[in-house]
Design a protein around this motif. Structure first.
Motif: not given
Length: 544
Positions: A12-14, A91-92, A95-96, A99, A106, A385-386
């Motif tokens: 989740p943090n990319g 974004t990464t 993260e995408s 989301r 999670d 974000s994103p």
């Protein structure tokens, strides 16, 4: 050293990481959740697989713990769509992905202190206080307990086996109880129930026939719905004919029970189709015919509805026709039902998935058509974000899948208006007159009032909240927010507010010359005040 399968996963943090898959699997893991250990701590975390490849393992390569699901948690083609948009939205992939999948997916590991089933004697009051608190709560996060009590005392309790410290996965409770047939051999069944009465034997054989027909575990309600009594169910468990099993998610349903459906002529839509100015009834009836075509092809139909009330109406009508093949998903459903419905989308039978725009990447098995209820609704724009434009992602998703794209737009969004030439259009009869008043004072020449005095219902759209803006007649300037440089909104209670950052002030003087500024333009509050003044006999409903 031989090549072994490795997985690239995202968090989740990319961040991304490579893990070794020690046991061979018989499915493509792309889009699946995996539970994995972390390098930075003793805990584990949830990740999503984005790539599988062969490589030589190194000594410091971490191993995958497990796959908690039988299906992907996100549609594998969706990962390609997201990769194509990462640079534009800065974004990464991790993260995408997290989301655009539900938060219940999670899972994480937490270390808990747990009281053991013992009665402590002769311990100090402070120690007993810890023990009693744990007994009441069952378990408490160990780090939280260390902040409240002396860690040395906690270690003492652990050494004397009065508390246990365990690391567990924190996950939603979605366990369900099912019944499984131990045997469907009729001779064996009759041998075990030879002393039962004729009625009981008939019910037992009916249950066995149901298991033979469906070939899967059955819920209690499914068995009772066939006319079997709960006493017979208990009897079959006692005789060893049925066994209770617990699943964390519903078992795979290869051949679901068929639902009664009305007869609608299947409609194979154009590749890009715009439904313009159709009533809700006409849109739903069109979708019913498209749904008939999709299900006849063994595929799935993705239906994106931006408003929950409208989503419920679509589900009600589609459910009347397609039964349990119409699968809804929204945050208003109980969590257990949300989890079941999310993974039902990945099962192998044709279905219609009705959801809000954020969940467009549910793991549908075979999407053949995507329907978008457009009308320029803000739900298609992510306001954190994103910041994805979800409608654009839906367009790209349909294009990548080769699925039919159907858009209902009245009034159309700007994007849809600009690309409407690439769509085949079905336009309904337009009965509503639209009048655009661009003057600074829409009530000045009386045209609007004349329209409002006509019979029928009228809708006034005012793109400004509050009462008005403020205008300095001496300087000729409209008052702006000192932070954002956008026009301040005046409220009749005597204060101004910035519609962007929330800046508020009770000063209505011009910052340049000090003159008191006057209302300028029309917001919702000023329209309301003016209409009540000019049309006191009118029946109005105001909403923002």
């Amino acid at each position: 050293m031989s090549l072994l399968p490795h997985l690239k996963v995202v968090f989740p943090n990319g961040r991304s990481e490579i893990y070794l898959l020690e046991e061979e699997i018989d499915f493509n893991p792309i889009g699946y959740r995996v539970l994995v250990p972390l390098r930075s701590s003793q805990r584990g975390a949830t990740a999503v697989v984005v790539k599988k490849f062969l490589a030589r393992p190194s000594e410091d390569t971490l191993r995958v713990d497990s796959f908690p699901d039988r299906f992907p948690v996100i549609s594998p083609p969706a990962l390609e769509v997201l990769k194509n948009n990462l640079l534009e939205y800065l974004t990464t992939l991790g993260e995408s992905v997290f989301r655009l999948i539900p938060t219940w997916a999670d899972w994480y590991q937490e270390t808990f202190a747990i009281a053991v089933d013992r009665e402590p004697k002769g311990l100090p009051k402070t120690v007993l206080e810890i023990f009693e608190k744990l007994k009441r709560r069952g378990r408490i996060e160990y780090e939280k307990l260390k902040r409240e009590f002396d860690p040395k005392v906690l270690r003492l309790l652990q050494e004397h086996h009065l508390i246990k410290v365990e690391t567990r996965w924190v996950a939603p409770k979605v366990e369900e109880e099912f019944f499984k047939a131990v045997t469907t051999d009729r001779e064996e069944v009759l041998k075990r129930i030879k002393r039962a009465g004729a009625k009981r034997k008939g019910e037992v054989l009916r249950v066995i026939a149901l298991f033979e027909e469906l070939g899967r575990p059955l819920e209690r309600e499914e068995i009772l719905a066939s006319g079997v009594s709960s006493q017979t169910l208990r009897y079959m468990v006692e005789k060893g004919l049925l066994r209770k099993v617990t699943y964390s998610l519903p078992p795979f349903r290869e051949n679901p029970l068929k639902s009664p459906r009305a007869v609608y002529a299947p409609l194979n839509p154009p590749n890009r189709w715009e439904l313009r100015n159709l009533s809700l009834k006409e849109r739903i009836e069109t979708l019913l015919r498209v749904g008939e075509w999709v299900i006849s092809q063994g595929g799935d139909l993705l239906v994106l509805i931006p408003e929950l009330e409208l989503l419920e109406e679509f589900h009600r009508r589609l459910g009347e026709v397609f039964g349990d093949r119409a699968v809804p998903y929204s945050e208003t459903l109980p969590q257990k039902e949300r989890i079941k419905n999310w993974f039902r989308t990945a099962e192998g039978y044709g279905k219609i998935f009705i959801t809000t725009p954020q969940w467009l990447f549910a793991p549908l098995k075979k999407p053949l058509a995507v329907y978008i209820e457009d009308e320029g609704h803000p739900a298609y724009k992510m306001f954190r974000s994103p910041y994805f434009n979800l409608k654009r992602l839906a367009f790209e998703y349909a294009n990548l899948l080769g699925a039919k794209l159907i858009v209902s737009s009245e009034p159309p969004s700007v994007e849809q208006f600009l690309i409407s030439k690439t769509f085949e259009v079905r336009e309904g009869k337009k009965e509503t007159a639209t009048v655009l008043l661009e003057e600074k004072n829409p009530f000045g020449d009386g045209v609007l009032i004349q329209y409002l005095r006509r019979e029928g219902k009228h809708l006034i759209l005012t793109p400004k909240r509050g009462y008005s803006n403020l205008y300095c007649s001496r300087c000729g300037m409209v008052l702006e927010c000192p932070r954002c440089e956008v026009y301040l909104t005046y409220h009749p209670q005597g204060w101004v507010e910035c519609p962007v950052c929330g800046f508020r002030s009770e000063s209505v003087e011009c910052p340049r010359c000090g003159e008191k500024a006057q209302p300028f333009g029309y917001g919702i509050e000023r329209v309301k005040e003016t209409l009540k003044l000019l049309l006191p006999e009118g029946d109005f409903t105001f909403s923002t």
